[in-house]
Design a protein around this motif. Structure first.
Motif, short mmCIF file in Angstrom:
data_model
loop_
_atom_site.label_atom_id
_atom_site.label_comp_id
_atom_site.label_asym_id
_atom_site.label_seq_id
_atom_site.Cartn_x
_atom_site.Cartn_y
_atom_site.Cartn_z
N ASP A 250 24.05 23.17 19.94
CA ASP A 250 25.08 22.81 20.93
C ASP A 250 26.42 22.62 20.23
O ASP A 250 27.47 23.06 20.73
CB ASP A 250 24.66 21.54 21.67
CG ASP A 250 25.55 21.22 22.86
OD1 ASP A 250 26.42 22.04 23.19
OD2 ASP A 250 25.35 20.15 23.47
N LEU A 251 26.40 21.97 19.07
CA LEU A 251 27.65 21.79 18.32
C LEU A 251 28.25 23.14 17.96
O LEU A 251 29.47 23.35 18.11
CB LEU A 251 27.38 21.00 17.04
CG LEU A 251 28.59 20.84 16.11
CD1 LEU A 251 29.64 19.95 16.72
CD2 LEU A 251 28.16 20.31 14.74
N ALA A 252 27.42 24.07 17.49
CA ALA A 252 27.92 25.39 17.11
C ALA A 252 28.58 26.08 18.31
O ALA A 252 29.65 26.70 18.17
CB ALA A 252 26.77 26.24 16.57
N ALA A 253 27.97 25.97 19.48
CA ALA A 253 28.54 26.59 20.67
C ALA A 253 29.89 25.96 21.02
O ALA A 253 30.83 26.66 21.40
CB ALA A 253 27.57 26.45 21.84
N ARG A 254 30.00 24.64 20.88
CA ARG A 254 31.27 23.96 21.18
C ARG A 254 32.36 24.34 20.19
O ARG A 254 33.53 24.54 20.57
CB ARG A 254 31.06 22.45 21.19
CG ARG A 254 30.13 21.96 22.29
CD ARG A 254 30.19 20.46 22.39
NE ARG A 254 29.17 19.94 23.30
CZ ARG A 254 29.21 18.72 23.83
NH1 ARG A 254 30.21 17.90 23.53
NH2 ARG A 254 28.25 18.30 24.63
N VAL A 255 32.00 24.43 18.92
CA VAL A 255 32.99 24.81 17.91
C VAL A 255 33.43 26.25 18.13
O VAL A 255 34.64 26.56 18.06
CB VAL A 255 32.42 24.62 16.49
CG1 VAL A 255 33.37 25.21 15.45
CG2 VAL A 255 32.17 23.14 16.21
N ALA A 256 32.49 27.13 18.42
CA ALA A 256 32.84 28.53 18.67
C ALA A 256 33.82 28.64 19.84
O ALA A 256 34.79 29.40 19.79
CB ALA A 256 31.58 29.34 18.95
N ALA A 257 33.57 27.87 20.89
CA ALA A 257 34.46 27.89 22.05
C ALA A 257 35.85 27.39 21.69
O ALA A 257 36.87 27.96 22.11
CB ALA A 257 33.86 27.04 23.16
N ALA A 258 35.92 26.31 20.89
CA ALA A 258 37.22 25.74 20.50
C ALA A 258 38.00 26.72 19.64
O ALA A 258 39.23 26.82 19.74
CB ALA A 258 37.02 24.42 19.77
N VAL A 259 37.30 27.45 18.78
CA VAL A 259 37.95 28.39 17.88
C VAL A 259 38.31 29.70 18.59
O VAL A 259 39.23 30.41 18.18
CB VAL A 259 37.02 28.66 16.67
CG1 VAL A 259 37.51 29.81 15.82
CG2 VAL A 259 36.90 27.39 15.82
N GLY A 260 37.57 30.01 19.64
CA GLY A 260 37.80 31.25 20.35
C GLY A 260 36.93 32.39 19.88
O GLY A 260 37.21 33.57 20.16
N TYR A 261 35.82 32.07 19.20
CA TYR A 261 34.87 33.09 18.77
C TYR A 261 33.90 33.37 19.91
O TYR A 261 33.30 32.44 20.45
CB TYR A 261 34.10 32.62 17.53
CG TYR A 261 32.96 33.54 17.15
CD1 TYR A 261 33.22 34.75 16.51
CD2 TYR A 261 31.65 33.21 17.45
CE1 TYR A 261 32.19 35.61 16.18
CE2 TYR A 261 30.61 34.05 17.12
CZ TYR A 261 30.88 35.26 16.49
OH TYR A 261 29.86 36.11 16.17
N ARG A 262 33.72 34.64 20.25
CA ARG A 262 32.90 34.99 21.41
C ARG A 262 31.69 35.87 21.05
O ARG A 262 31.06 36.44 21.93
CB ARG A 262 33.75 35.69 22.47
CG ARG A 262 34.79 34.76 23.08
CD ARG A 262 35.67 35.45 24.11
NE ARG A 262 36.55 34.49 24.75
CZ ARG A 262 37.70 34.06 24.26
NH1 ARG A 262 38.10 34.51 23.09
NH2 ARG A 262 38.45 33.19 24.92
#
Length: 315
Positions: A250-262
């Protein structure tokens, strides 16, 4: 409620350039304290004689011991010796030096990794030394446990007003983003950012993604440190966390979203997970009137922006 350290008291923040020390310095300065600092070039805290001499000269009203050698699971598991020896040396130097200089107040910052690997959740302060440690950070944990025992020993033998806090996983501006030594949250920020820049379609995260962790912004820890310095004078260490956890996936998904990695996120179960779960019981610090203020999503975005503005700034 007692105020053991009202402003404008003079406080030496040991480790003021690190993630925690810089946040504590900002907080205490904003609250009207006079903060003293020394860089590593000016004062090597591993040098007991020089540290003791500085503390005798400066005679602050309190010390916050935020200086430590810290790192993520890879650094801890592959280079345990400096995590053990440097932290033991710093702690012995500063705590003993503060006592002999007659400094009335000291706050030592431990770490939630000192608790047993399979501690009952949420973890209360009395879980300390109740079971085996997580092997990947055993050396660091034992050093921090020694610091807690040192604080307690000075209280019992000399009546020193020295106290300890146990922070959970921390993050924020000024964190360490080095791929080899960083903790999980800044490591994920760096990895997803690099993947986005390189237009990668897949990022692999260490472990299974199932361990649960809580994350506290460094500014929230700094406000907790002020509360403890002013209102707490107990023998037991005090947990400092946010009271909520989430999986690494879940943390990885949140960080990816914040960074803009899709792109796609996969996990490598051949890599170590560490402790299965680590959630702190924070009822003691809450009873002192403290509560965290920075939501995780906001904190991740702020941390990413700060790193983007100064990516090569050392922690």
């Amino acid at each position: 409620m007692d105020d053991f350290l009202p402003p404008p008291a003079r406080v030496f923040v040991a480790g003021h350039r690190g993630l925690v020390g810089s946040a504590v310095t900002r907080r205490l300065t904003a609250q009207g304290y006079r903060v003293l600092t020394r860089t590593r070039a000016e004062l090597d805290l591993r040098d007991a004689r020089a540290t003791a001499a500085f503390l005798r000269r400066a005679r602050p009203d309190a010390v916050v011991l935020a200086a430590a050698r810290v790192g993520g699971i890879m650094a801890n598991s592959t280079h345990p010796v400096p995590f053990l020896e440097d932290n033991l040396t710093i702690q012995l130097s500063v705590i003993s030096g503060a006592h002999h200089a007659g400094i009335p107040r000291l706050l030592f910052l431990g770490s939630s990794c000192i608790y047993p690997r399979h501690a009952v959740q949420p973890i209360t302060e009395d879980a300390l030394l109740s079971g085996p440690l997580e092997p990947t950070n055993e050396a660091y944990a034992i050093a921090k446990i020694a610091g807690l025992v040192q604080i307690r020993s000075y209280r019992r033998q000399y009546g020193a007003s020295f106290i300890s806090a146990m922070p959970t996983n921390l993050y924020g501006p000024g964190d360490n983003f080095d791929p080899a030594t960083s903790h999980v949250l800044p490591a994920l920020i760096r990895r997803f950012h690099d993947a986005k820049e390189a237009k990668l379609t897949d990022v692999t995260v260490w472990g299974t993604g199932t361990p649960r962790r809580e994350f506290l912004h460094a500014d929230d820890l700094a406000s907790a440190c002020e509360v403890l310095l002013r209102r707490y004078d107990g023998d037991a260490p005090v947990n400092v966390g946010c009271g909520e956890d989430l999986t690494i996936a879940d943390l990885a998904a949140r960080v990816a979203a914040a960074v803009g990695y899709r792109g796609r996120i996969t996990f490598d179960p051949s890599r170590p997970d560490g402790t299965p779960r680590k959630l702190l019981d924070i009822s003691t610090i809450r009873a002192l009137g403290w509560a965290p203020a920075v939501p995780l999503a906001e904190g991740i975005a702020q941390t990413y922006r700060a790193w983007r503005s100064a990516p090569d700034t050392p922690a």
